[in-house]
Design an enzyme around this catalytic site. Structure first.
Site, PDB file in Angstrom:
ATOM      1  CE1 TYR A   1      10.179 123.973  13.986  1.00 18.80           C
ATOM      2  CE2 TYR A   1      11.607 125.605  12.954  1.00 18.80           C
ATOM      3  CZ  TYR A   1      10.381 124.969  13.042  1.00 18.80           C
ATOM      4  OH  TYR A   1       9.362 125.328  12.202  1.00 18.80           O
TER       5      TYR A   1
ATOM      6  CB  VAL B   1       1.146 129.388  14.146  1.00 17.17           C
ATOM      7  CG1 VAL B   1       0.053 129.897  15.089  1.00 17.17           C
ATOM      8  CG2 VAL B   1       1.769 128.113  14.706  1.00 17.17           C
TER       9      VAL B   1
ATOM     10  CG  LEU C   1       5.670 125.630  16.800  1.00 19.73           C
ATOM     11  CD1 LEU C   1       5.284 124.849  15.548  1.00 19.73           C
ATOM     12  CD2 LEU C   1       6.751 126.652  16.482  1.00 19.73           C
TER      13      LEU C   1
ATOM     14  CG  PHE D   1      12.522 118.506   3.477  1.00 23.24           C
ATOM     15  CD1 PHE D   1      11.951 118.651   4.718  1.00 23.24           C
ATOM     16  CD2 PHE D   1      13.845 118.076   3.392  1.00 23.24           C
ATOM     17  CE1 PHE D   1      12.668 118.365   5.864  1.00 23.24           C
ATOM     18  CE2 PHE D   1      14.573 117.785   4.542  1.00 23.24           C
ATOM     19  CZ  PHE D   1      13.993 117.941   5.773  1.00 23.24           C
TER      20      PHE D   1
END
Length: 399
Positions: free
Chosen positions: A124, A85, A95, A399
């Site tokens: 998260y 963001v 988000l 990743f």
């Protein structure tokens, strides 16, 4: 809250702007034309969201893969990355709206699990992700380390530079790496950004390939830098399929000249590196951290896909405020898992289910810390057994 819209990105210009926004969120300068050329063709279409107000203020991306679940089956996976963001627009719901849109997209496309590596540990969980695998960092004092005489001799090792090795990496990975629960496939979208990242290193990237009687069975990617007057080898990838390849790769790494210490990051918790050496204290554990965060996107499919150890059946009541289709009761036993109408023994949210799923955490510990509501006092111990795994789950892919 800001007034913004979220949509899938369409044009190459939009994707490049989102790529640079993500880089800026990590305090990295915009990528060059050469770097963009390397990664642009690897972007999977219709997988990157952007938030606009009216300019681009946020982005989130995911690529499709598969992951191994306990028992060895593979299920559809979304690997989430590129989350950012714009500075000055954080903490205004940007988000949250992007993550909500992405989760809905996953559910509509039939994704079973989603995973990510979290830059911060407080973000998260609110979207249903939970810490699902743990890893440890190791440092080996090379001049102190001596392999035990009974350690397997290993096979032949060949070393390749970056240009030669990068062509081989996909085949090397496929041949050596899907050996644990939480391991994931690396589709074509993965490799160009990975190579681009390694090409930014100032020291040469080397790949050591181990071959046993049946062919390639392990490889390690590393580079050597001078740090505070010491020559430090950083091992970026270390994959193998058998004990001989594990020992053979370590034997090779220890043989590289002009190296004082070997640093190996994010290894499985149960990998027995210390047992290779005459002095186990040559191996220092420098950190234990969360490795992979998991989001169970399709609870019925995910529970049905994995296997369970013999134990008394338990009924779980799962709550998922973001994807209410997952809400319900599930009977889990050694015979499998399915929806049911029985009275629950445990109540938990989808993030706690994610923490149980690969066996990294015990239900009894989650219950003791208030993450699971216990309705039957015997149930946590039964779930400990049901969800337990012989080997620690580990992804091994950043990743």
């Amino acid at each position: 809250m800001s007034d913004h819209t979220v949509r899938l990105l369409k044009t190459a210009e939009e994707h490049r702007a989102a790529w640079n926004l993500f880089r800026s969120s990590l305090h990295v300068k915009d990528g060059s034309d050469e770097e963009w050329e390397r990664v642009a063709d690897a972007l999977q279409a219709s997988r990157r969201f952007g938030a606009y107000d009216p300019e681009l203020i946020g982005t989130v991306y995911a690529f499709d893969a598969e992951t191994v679940v306990p028992g060895g089956a593979r299920v559809p996976l979304a690997a989430v990355t590129g989350v950012g963001v714009r500075a000055g627009r954080t903490r205004r719901g940007v988000l949250s709206s992007m993550m909500s849109a992405q989760l809905q997209d996953f559910a509509e496309r039939g994704v079973t699990l989603a995973t990510l590596h979290a830059s911060e540990g407080v973000i998260y969980g609110r979207y249903g992700y939970g810490v699902a695998t743990l890893s440890r960092d190791l440092t080996v004092e090379r001049h102190r380390a001596r392999l035990r005489p009974d350690v397997p001799a290993g096979g032949e090792v060949s070393v390749f530079g970056l240009d030669q090795a990068s062509i081989q990496w996909p085949d090397l990975y496929d041949a050596t790496s899907l050996t644990r629960a939480a391991a994931m496939t690396r589709p074509p979208y993965y490799w160009p950004p990975h190579e681009n990242y390694l090409r930014r290193e100032s020291s040469p990237i080397e790949t050591a390939v181990h071959r046993g009687p049946d062919g390639v069975d392990g490889f390690a990617v590393y580079h050597v830098n001078r740090d505070a007057g010491r020559q430090k080898m950083s091992v970026l990838q270390f994959q193998y399929t058998n004990p001989a390849a594990f020992a053979g790769l370590w034997r090779f790494l220890l043989s590289v000249d002009l190296v004082d210490e070997i640093s190996v990051l994010a290894r499985p918790l149960d990998e027995p590196a210390e047992l290779l050496f005459t002095d186990p204290r040559a191996v220092k554990i420098t950190g234990v951290e969360d490795e992979l965060w998991l989001r169970v996107v399709d609870v019925p499919d995910a529970l049905a896909a994995r296997t369970y150890a013999p134990a008394e059946p338990v009924v779980l009541e799962v709550r998922d405020p973001h994807l209410p289709a997952n809400d319900g009761r599930y009977r889990v036993s050694a015979d499998g898992a399915q929806r049911c109408d029985s009275e629950p023994a445990l109540r938990l949210d989808v993030a706690s289910l994610a923490m149980l799923y690969f066996g990294a955490w015990r239900a009894s510990d989650l219950a003791d810390t208030g993450r699971i509501e216990v309705l039957d006092a015997a149930a946590p111990a039964h779930v400990d057994t049901l969800f337990g795994t012989r080997r620690a789950a580990w992804c091994g892919t950043f990743f």
